[in-house]
Design an enzyme around this catalytic site. Structure first.
Site, PDB file in Angstrom:
ATOM      1  N   GLN A 160       0.879  -1.177   0.000  1.00  0.00           N
ATOM      2  CA  GLN A 160       0.000   0.000   0.000  1.00  0.00           C
ATOM      3  C   GLN A 160       0.912   1.221   0.000  1.00  0.00           C
ATOM      4  OE1 GLN A 160      -3.206   0.907  -0.346  1.00  0.00           O
ATOM      5  NE2 GLN A 160      -2.511   3.006  -0.071  1.00  0.00           N
ATOM      6  N   PRO A 287      -6.247  -2.428   4.405  1.00  0.00           N
ATOM      7  CA  PRO A 287      -6.768  -1.376   5.286  1.00  0.00           C
ATOM      8  C   PRO A 287      -7.788  -0.430   4.655  1.00  0.00           C
ATOM      9  CG  PRO A 287      -4.531  -0.851   4.588  1.00  0.00           C
ATOM     10  CD  PRO A 287      -4.826  -2.215   4.066  1.00  0.00           C
ATOM     11  N   GLY A 290     -10.798   0.410  -1.152  1.00  0.00           N
ATOM     12  CA  GLY A 290     -10.166   0.199  -2.443  1.00  0.00           C
ATOM     13  C   GLY A 290      -8.981   1.116  -2.617  1.00  0.00           C
ATOM     14  N   MET A 291      -8.105   0.755  -3.530  1.00  0.00           N
ATOM     15  CA  MET A 291      -6.958   1.607  -3.860  1.00  0.00           C
ATOM     16  C   MET A 291      -6.777   1.550  -5.368  1.00  0.00           C
ATOM     17  SD  MET A 291      -4.505   3.604  -2.904  1.00  0.00           S
ATOM     18  CE  MET A 291      -3.557   4.386  -4.218  1.00  0.00           C
ATOM     19  N   GLU A 292      -6.680   2.755  -5.951  1.00  0.00           N
ATOM     20  CA  GLU A 292      -6.761   2.914  -7.400  1.00  0.00           C
ATOM     21  C   GLU A 292      -5.456   2.613  -8.135  1.00  0.00           C
ATOM     22  OE1 GLU A 292      -6.876   5.233  -5.025  1.00  0.00           O
ATOM     23  OE2 GLU A 292      -6.039   7.158  -5.660  1.00  0.00           O
ATOM     24  N   GLU A 317     -12.933   3.678  -7.475  1.00  0.00           N
ATOM     25  CA  GLU A 317     -11.542   3.408  -7.880  1.00  0.00           C
ATOM     26  C   GLU A 317     -11.382   3.533  -9.397  1.00  0.00           C
ATOM     27  OE1 GLU A 317      -9.816   3.633  -5.401  1.00  0.00           O
ATOM     28  OE2 GLU A 317     -11.273   3.059  -3.872  1.00  0.00           O
ATOM     29  N   HIS A 320     -10.967   7.096 -10.372  1.00  0.00           N
ATOM     30  CA  HIS A 320      -9.595   7.588 -10.152  1.00  0.00           C
ATOM     31  C   HIS A 320      -8.712   7.431 -11.392  1.00  0.00           C
ATOM     32  CE1 HIS A 320      -9.129   8.952  -6.045  1.00  0.00           C
ATOM     33  NE2 HIS A 320      -9.576   7.834  -5.506  1.00  0.00           N
ATOM     34  N   GLU A 339      -9.682  13.168  -4.436  1.00  0.00           N
ATOM     35  CA  GLU A 339     -10.813  12.436  -3.862  1.00  0.00           C
ATOM     36  C   GLU A 339     -12.177  13.105  -4.071  1.00  0.00           C
ATOM     37  OE1 GLU A 339     -10.523   9.463  -3.097  1.00  0.00           O
ATOM     38  OE2 GLU A 339      -8.358   9.253  -2.821  1.00  0.00           O
ATOM     39  N   ASP A 398      -2.037  11.332   6.189  1.00  0.00           N
ATOM     40  CA  ASP A 398      -3.232  10.601   6.614  1.00  0.00           C
ATOM     41  C   ASP A 398      -4.250  11.498   7.307  1.00  0.00           C
ATOM     42  OD1 ASP A 398      -2.967   8.034   5.820  1.00  0.00           O
ATOM     43  OD2 ASP A 398      -3.006   7.193   7.852  1.00  0.00           O
ATOM     44  N   TYR A 406     -13.142  14.171   0.579  1.00  0.00           N
ATOM     45  CA  TYR A 406     -14.016  13.287  -0.194  1.00  0.00           C
ATOM     46  C   TYR A 406     -15.390  13.916  -0.453  1.00  0.00           C
ATOM     47  CZ  TYR A 406     -10.859   9.286   0.437  1.00  0.00           C
ATOM     48  OH  TYR A 406      -9.794   8.429   0.394  1.00  0.00           O
TER      49      TYR A 406
END
Ligand code: BES
Ligand code: ZN
Length: 625
Positions: A160, A287, A290-292, A317, A320, A339, A398, A406
């Site tokens: 990640q 964690p 989703g991650m793009e 995602e 993105h 975002e 973070d 968002y």
């Protein structure tokens, strides 16, 4: 001036121990300024192409090999990279095969940023090869032992990178401001398949050797790797799904609409420029939702609800691929550009594929969360974190991952859309994506662009500054409503008034978002007895729907509904998605008794979590590992 050249072996010893702080001499301080959370001196020299040669060693939980940087040198005598929790073996200059070793220094370690790796070179040098291995506790890497995977037979590894974790698995100039292409040659155990955010194999080979290529330039946070026992199912010419064998059928069914989503997205904002769009279902410890990662979105298995009701995360995602991966925030202060645009775009895809009623319900659920987040941030004295433009200098990026970027971001765009009309706004957005593709953008440049190309052109007054540089939610925010939510809220009122639920009511009568609206309508005022009654009929506590369960469990903790502790515990020991863990542990931390129980559960659950999640939960529970 004394030039401190640390021989490689000393550098390793110093750096592998976090406690040792190497003092910076003046020269180092002069050469290692931090910009956008990176030490990289990209204005002087920057990576154009990265080639990785890595061995994936599960036994030692280490990636070992070399990162070969082809750089654009504008006359620099040093190249500065970001590294963290990594051992540097040696650095060479020149093309592979004709390399000569060079000297390097490692600056002071910072617990957030890591350290600068300063490589000596001349203004003619273009090729920098960094031989390294990762440390066991590298934050980006989740090394899952076989017991924690679906089959329990093979281990699993995934990375990640966002926001500033790529530096823990690759020595890079780890800033979103720079883009580069990449390629990789990897060696993994021959029982496993390796995948990256690049061209990918669809099946295993006997050698365990795989090569990858990403031809489009990307920022460093989008480098990604997953290694495990994985099957593949094609969904269309240019899309498919990877998952561990036990999940592949369910994943294929849940995400069958991906091809429709791609068509919808292209129809809205132009051609998909990454050739292939695949998704991979990772283990439960992942964690995020989703991650793009380009060409290969990483997804949590908690999206597999059985009824397709959580697929908006895939739309997110996918979106993105335009907002974020094509047009990238220049710094993490501009995170809303990634975002906010993506949440807006996600909702437009959902509307195209599933209709306005569904899309509005999704947006309204998010808006409820935004209001709560604004109140929380204000109460914590973090007013400035409710601006779209953030100031994260010296802070963990973070901290910017809140509903502000968002949902306030998305509602800002929705409100503009309402004001100028959808047709004109879509013309503007198409031009925006085209004008900035494969580029990075700051908020200030965005403001200039929209003023010139939309507001001035159409002669429209809009309180843009209030939205971007002001607190909370401006009063002109677009208002949405949903008849189906009204029905769900009325049902909650019935229960609040002491009535029973209609006897023929089933959970399948409403979609996830309606049930969330139902649960939220109680506003915490639900007795334990009422919760038991609802569970007897609707079985929220065992619904298998992670969104409903986490929301219900928070309410259960607040209302001393101890009977569901076994279900809460099982959930916490299975799911590592931070979005669910954070509210649960935060609620547990509120009373002494629940905190004690929470800590007990956490002791058992922590090994199931990725570093991104356990760092957050450590702080919430005040535990020190
Ligand atoms: N890019 C983010 C995840 C991220 C952001 C990771 C910042 C690290 C730092 C991803 O696209 C995302 O937003 N995921 C959401 C999905 C949701 C909004 C649909 C998540 O994981 O909850
Ligand atoms: Zn996102």
């Amino acid at each position: 001036m004394i030039k401190r050249l640390i021989p490689a072996f000393i550098a390793i010893t110093l750096f592998s121990c976090e406690q040792v702080e190497t003092p910076q001499n003046e020269e180092q301080q002069a050469t290692t300024t931090v910009k956008n959370h990176s030490y990289g001196n990209i204005d002087e020299i920057s990576t154009n192409h990265l080639h990785l040669e890595l061995n994936v060693d599960f036994e030692n939980k280490a990636l070992t090999g070399v990162a070969r940087h082809t750089m654009d040198n504008k006359g620099a005598d040093k190249a500065v990279f970001d590294i963290k929790k990594m051992n540097i073996e040696k650095v060479t200059l020149g093309k592979k095969g004709t390399e000569t070793e060079t000297t390097f220094t490692i600056g002071q370690y910072d617990s957030l940023l890591g350290a600068p790796l300063i490589v000596d070179l001349s203004s003619e040098d273009q090729f920098v090869n960094i031989y390294y291995s990762t440390q066991k506790d590298a934050d980006a890497l989740d090394w899952l032992p076989a017991e924690l995977t679906g089959s329990k037979k093979y281990p699993f590894l995934y990375t990640q990178g966002q926001a500033i974790l790529t530096r823990t698995w690759i020595p890079v100039q780890d800033t979103p401001e720079n883009r580069f292409t990449y390629s990789a040659d990897l060696k993994v155990p021959s029982e496993l398949l390796a995948l990256m955010s690049a061209t990918n194999p669809t099946e295993k080979n006997e050698t365990g050797e795989y090569s990858f290529e990403m031809k489009q330039p990307i920022p460093s946070y989008l480098l990604a790797l997953a290694v495990g026992e994985l099957d593949y199912r094609q969904l269309s010419d240019n899309s498919g799904v990877y998952a561990e064998p036990h999940l592949i059928d369910a994943a294929e069914a849940e995400f069958k609409d991906i091809p429709k989503m791609i068509d919808a997205a292209e129809g809205l904002y132009g051609e998909y420029l990454w050739d292939v769009y695949d998704v991979i279902i990772l283990p439960y410890s992942f964690p995020f939702g989703g991650m793009e990662n380009p060409r290969l979105t990483f997804l949590t298995p908690t999206l597999i609800a059985g009824d397709g009701s959580l697929v908006s995360t895939v739309a997110h995602e996918l979106a993105h691929s335009w907002s974020g991966n094509l047009v990238t925030n220049a710094s993490w202060n501009d995170f809303w550009l990634n975002e906010g645009f993506t949440v807006y775009f996600e909702n437009r895809i959902m509307e195209e594929v599933y209709g306005e009623e569904i899309a509005d319900m999704l947006a309204m659920i998010e808006f409820q969360e935004l209001k709560r987040s604004v109140d929380d941030l204000m109460a914590e004295g973090r007013e400035k974190d409710t601006y779209l433009k953030l100031d994260l200098h010296g802070r963990d990026p973070d901290d910017g991952m809140t509903d502000i970027a968002y949902v306030k971001g998305a509602f800002f765009l929705k409100t503009i859309e309402e004001k100028v009309g959808r047709e004109k706004f879509d013309v503007f957005l198409n031009a925006y994506f085209k004008a900035h593709e494969f580029k990075t953008l700051t908020t200030e440049k965005f403001v200039e662009y929209i003023n010139e190309n939309l507001f001035e052109k159409e002669n429209i007054e809009f309180n843009l500054n209030e939205w971007i540089y002001g607190e909370g939610i401006p009063s002109n925010v677009i208002q949405l409503n949903s008849d189906r939510f009204v029905v769900a809220q009325e049902l909650a009122q019935e229960v609040k008034d002491g009535n029973k639920l209609p006897t023929d009511l089933k959970r399948s009568d409403k979609i996830t978002q309606e049930w969330l609206a139902f649960i939220r309508a109680f506003d915490g005022e639900l007795s334990k007895e009422q919760m038991i009654m609802v569970d007897e009929q609707l079985n929220f506590k065992n619904s298998g729907n992670s969104e409903i369960m986490s929301e219900w469990f928070v309410l259960g903790i607040k209302n001393d509904y101890k009977e569901i502790r076994p279900e809460i515990k099982a959930f916490l020991k299975k799911v590592g998605r931070r979005k669910f863990l954070e509210p649960l542990y935060t609620t547990l931390a509120k009373t002494e008794e629940t905190l004690e129980w929470g800590k007990e559960v956490y002791k058992e659950a922590r090994p199931y979590y990725h570093a991104v999640s356990f760092h957050t939960i450590d702080k919430i529970l005040g535990v020190n590992h």
